[in-house]
Motif scaffolding. Structure first.
Motif, PDB file in Angstrom:
ATOM      1  N   VAL A 192       0.853  -1.179   0.000  1.00  0.00           N
ATOM      2  CA  VAL A 192       0.000   0.000   0.000  1.00  0.00           C
ATOM      3  C   VAL A 192       0.895   1.237   0.000  1.00  0.00           C
ATOM      4  CG1 VAL A 192      -1.825   1.205   1.249  1.00  0.00           C
ATOM      5  CG2 VAL A 192      -1.714  -1.283   1.342  1.00  0.00           C
ATOM      6  N   VAL A 193       0.596   2.171  -0.896  1.00  0.00           N
ATOM      7  CA  VAL A 193       1.372   3.414  -0.942  1.00  0.00           C
ATOM      8  C   VAL A 193       0.568   4.532  -0.288  1.00  0.00           C
ATOM      9  CG1 VAL A 193       2.646   2.740  -3.012  1.00  0.00           C
ATOM     10  CG2 VAL A 193       0.531   4.008  -3.245  1.00  0.00           C
ATOM     11  N   PRO A 194       1.252   5.515   0.283  1.00  0.00           N
ATOM     12  CA  PRO A 194       0.530   6.621   0.923  1.00  0.00           C
ATOM     13  C   PRO A 194      -0.302   7.395  -0.090  1.00  0.00           C
ATOM     14  CG  PRO A 194       2.924   6.777   1.318  1.00  0.00           C
ATOM     15  CD  PRO A 194       2.700   5.654   0.371  1.00  0.00           C
ATOM     16  N   GLY A 195      -1.486   7.826   0.327  1.00  0.00           N
ATOM     17  CA  GLY A 195      -2.350   8.615  -0.543  1.00  0.00           C
ATOM     18  C   GLY A 195      -1.832  10.032  -0.743  1.00  0.00           C
ATOM     19  N   THR A 196      -1.249  10.590   0.294  1.00  0.00           N
ATOM     20  CA  THR A 196      -0.656  11.925   0.208  1.00  0.00           C
ATOM     21  C   THR A 196       0.731  11.852   0.831  1.00  0.00           C
ATOM     22  OG1 THR A 196      -1.642  12.581   2.311  1.00  0.00           O
ATOM     23  CG2 THR A 196      -2.886  13.109   0.325  1.00  0.00           C
ATOM     24  N   LEU A 197       1.608  12.684   0.322  1.00  0.00           N
ATOM     25  CA  LEU A 197       2.991  12.689   0.811  1.00  0.00           C
ATOM     26  C   LEU A 197       3.316  14.042   1.425  1.00  0.00           C
ATOM     27  CD1 LEU A 197       4.768  11.079  -2.276  1.00  0.00           C
ATOM     28  CD2 LEU A 197       4.180   9.951  -0.127  1.00  0.00           C
ATOM     29  N   SER A 198       4.093  13.996   2.501  1.00  0.00           N
ATOM     30  CA  SER A 198       4.633  15.235   3.049  1.00  0.00           C
ATOM     31  C   SER A 198       5.725  15.712   2.082  1.00  0.00           C
ATOM     32  CB  SER A 198       5.225  14.992   4.441  1.00  0.00           C
ATOM     33  OG  SER A 198       6.415  14.226   4.335  1.00  0.00           O
ATOM     34  N   PRO A 199       6.118  16.969   2.156  1.00  0.00           N
ATOM     35  CA  PRO A 199       7.210  17.440   1.275  1.00  0.00           C
ATOM     36  C   PRO A 199       8.479  16.598   1.432  1.00  0.00           C
ATOM     37  CG  PRO A 199       6.095  19.310   2.265  1.00  0.00           C
ATOM     38  CD  PRO A 199       5.531  18.075   2.917  1.00  0.00           C
ATOM     39  N   GLU A 200       8.813  16.192   2.653  1.00  0.00           N
ATOM     40  CA  GLU A 200      10.016  15.379   2.864  1.00  0.00           C
ATOM     41  C   GLU A 200       9.866  13.998   2.228  1.00  0.00           C
ATOM     42  OE1 GLU A 200      13.028  13.929   6.434  1.00  0.00           O
ATOM     43  OE2 GLU A 200      11.070  14.754   6.968  1.00  0.00           O
ATOM     44  N   GLU A 201       8.675  13.384   2.371  1.00  0.00           N
ATOM     45  CA  GLU A 201       8.446  12.071   1.757  1.00  0.00           C
ATOM     46  C   GLU A 201       8.526  12.166   0.234  1.00  0.00           C
ATOM     47  OE1 GLU A 201       5.392   9.838   4.835  1.00  0.00           O
ATOM     48  OE2 GLU A 201       4.620  11.487   3.599  1.00  0.00           O
ATOM     49  N   GLU A 202       7.933  13.207  -0.323  1.00  0.00           N
ATOM     50  CA  GLU A 202       7.983  13.399  -1.771  1.00  0.00           C
ATOM     51  C   GLU A 202       9.430  13.544  -2.242  1.00  0.00           C
ATOM     52  OE1 GLU A 202       6.128  16.333  -5.179  1.00  0.00           O
ATOM     53  OE2 GLU A 202       5.132  16.203  -3.233  1.00  0.00           O
ATOM     54  N   GLU A 203      10.229  14.282  -1.496  1.00  0.00           N
ATOM     55  CA  GLU A 203      11.648  14.454  -1.830  1.00  0.00           C
ATOM     56  C   GLU A 203      12.391  13.111  -1.786  1.00  0.00           C
ATOM     57  OE1 GLU A 203      15.540  16.552   0.183  1.00  0.00           O
ATOM     58  OE2 GLU A 203      13.613  17.583   0.371  1.00  0.00           O
ATOM     59  N   LEU A 204      12.108  12.295  -0.754  1.00  0.00           N
ATOM     60  CA  LEU A 204      12.775  10.989  -0.637  1.00  0.00           C
ATOM     61  C   LEU A 204      12.370  10.040  -1.765  1.00  0.00           C
ATOM     62  CD1 LEU A 204      12.561  10.509   3.236  1.00  0.00           C
ATOM     63  CD2 LEU A 204      14.640  10.857   1.877  1.00  0.00           C
ATOM     64  N   PHE A 205      11.068  10.011  -2.100  1.00  0.00           N
ATOM     65  CA  PHE A 205      10.628   9.169  -3.204  1.00  0.00           C
ATOM     66  C   PHE A 205      11.241   9.646  -4.520  1.00  0.00           C
ATOM     67  CE2 PHE A 205       7.111   7.426  -0.558  1.00  0.00           C
ATOM     68  CZ  PHE A 205       7.216   6.083  -0.905  1.00  0.00           C
ATOM     69  N   SER A 206      11.336  10.948  -4.737  1.00  0.00           N
ATOM     70  CA  SER A 206      11.950  11.498  -5.950  1.00  0.00           C
ATOM     71  C   SER A 206      13.414  11.115  -6.028  1.00  0.00           C
ATOM     72  CB  SER A 206      11.805  13.019  -5.989  1.00  0.00           C
ATOM     73  OG  SER A 206      10.457  13.380  -6.098  1.00  0.00           O
ATOM     74  N   LYS A 207      14.116  11.188  -4.911  1.00  0.00           N
ATOM     75  CA  LYS A 207      15.534  10.811  -4.881  1.00  0.00           C
ATOM     76  C   LYS A 207      15.684   9.325  -5.192  1.00  0.00           C
ATOM     77  CE  LYS A 207      19.726  10.987  -2.156  1.00  0.00           C
ATOM     78  NZ  LYS A 207      20.389  11.406  -0.931  1.00  0.00           N
ATOM     79  N   MET A 208      14.828   8.493  -4.614  1.00  0.00           N
ATOM     80  CA  MET A 208      14.900   7.063  -4.871  1.00  0.00           C
ATOM     81  C   MET A 208      14.647   6.775  -6.350  1.00  0.00           C
ATOM     82  SD  MET A 208      13.183   3.819  -2.871  1.00  0.00           S
ATOM     83  CE  MET A 208      11.545   4.443  -2.971  1.00  0.00           C
ATOM     84  N   ALA A 209      13.694   7.477  -6.956  1.00  0.00           N
ATOM     85  CA  ALA A 209      13.405   7.283  -8.382  1.00  0.00           C
ATOM     86  C   ALA A 209      14.627   7.615  -9.243  1.00  0.00           C
ATOM     87  CB  ALA A 209      12.210   8.147  -8.793  1.00  0.00           C
TER      88      ALA A 209
END
Length: 135
Positions: free
Chosen positions: A108-125
């Motif tokens: 299950v993936v989060p429905g909304t991301l905090s700015p920090e989570e979005e940054e971490l997912f972007s870095k991982m991508a």
């Protein structure tokens, strides 16, 4: 007893032909759906929601059983739909041990991301070599 089983009650039916002794009464078992468990014979199935990092890195998560909660070790690299077996945690059987409980991984993936989570997912991508649509 499982879904669809037939139970015979000796001598519990109505009067026999011509006013004779009562016959046997047959009951067909129909199990009602459970909110958490799905039944497959004597085995049970349950979905286990996992965060993407729990599936990728592995984790230990609490899983409901008929006897209470147990800790299930999720191996690293677990995939959505993968089934993990908990032996003897299913429905009881006559003369044999109980069935098993199968915990199905559901990522299950989060429905909304905090700015920090979005940054971490972007870095991982950016750094990941993982290509899920290439065989």
């Amino acid at each position: 007893v499982t879904d669809g089983s037939r139970i015979r009650l000796n001598g519990k039916g109505g009067e026999g032909m011509g006013g004779g002794p009562p016959g046997d009464l047959y009951l067909r078992v129909k199990l009602e759906p459970h909110p958490r468990f799905r039944v497959d014979g004597h085995d049970l199935q349950i979905d286990v929601p996992l965060a993407p990092w729990e599936a990728a890195l592995g984790a230990t998560v609490a899983v409901d059983t008929l006897d209470g909660t147990v800790n299930l070790k999720i191996p690293p690299g677990s995939q959505s739909g993968q089934k993990l077996r908990l032996r003897g945690k299913g429905l009881p059987r006559n003369g044999e041990g109980p069935g098993d409980l199968f915990a199905r991984v559901k990522i299950v993936v989060p429905g909304t991301l905090s700015p920090e989570e979005e940054e971490l997912f972007s870095k991982m991508a950016k750094v990941s070599n993982f290509k899920p649509r290439q065989s």
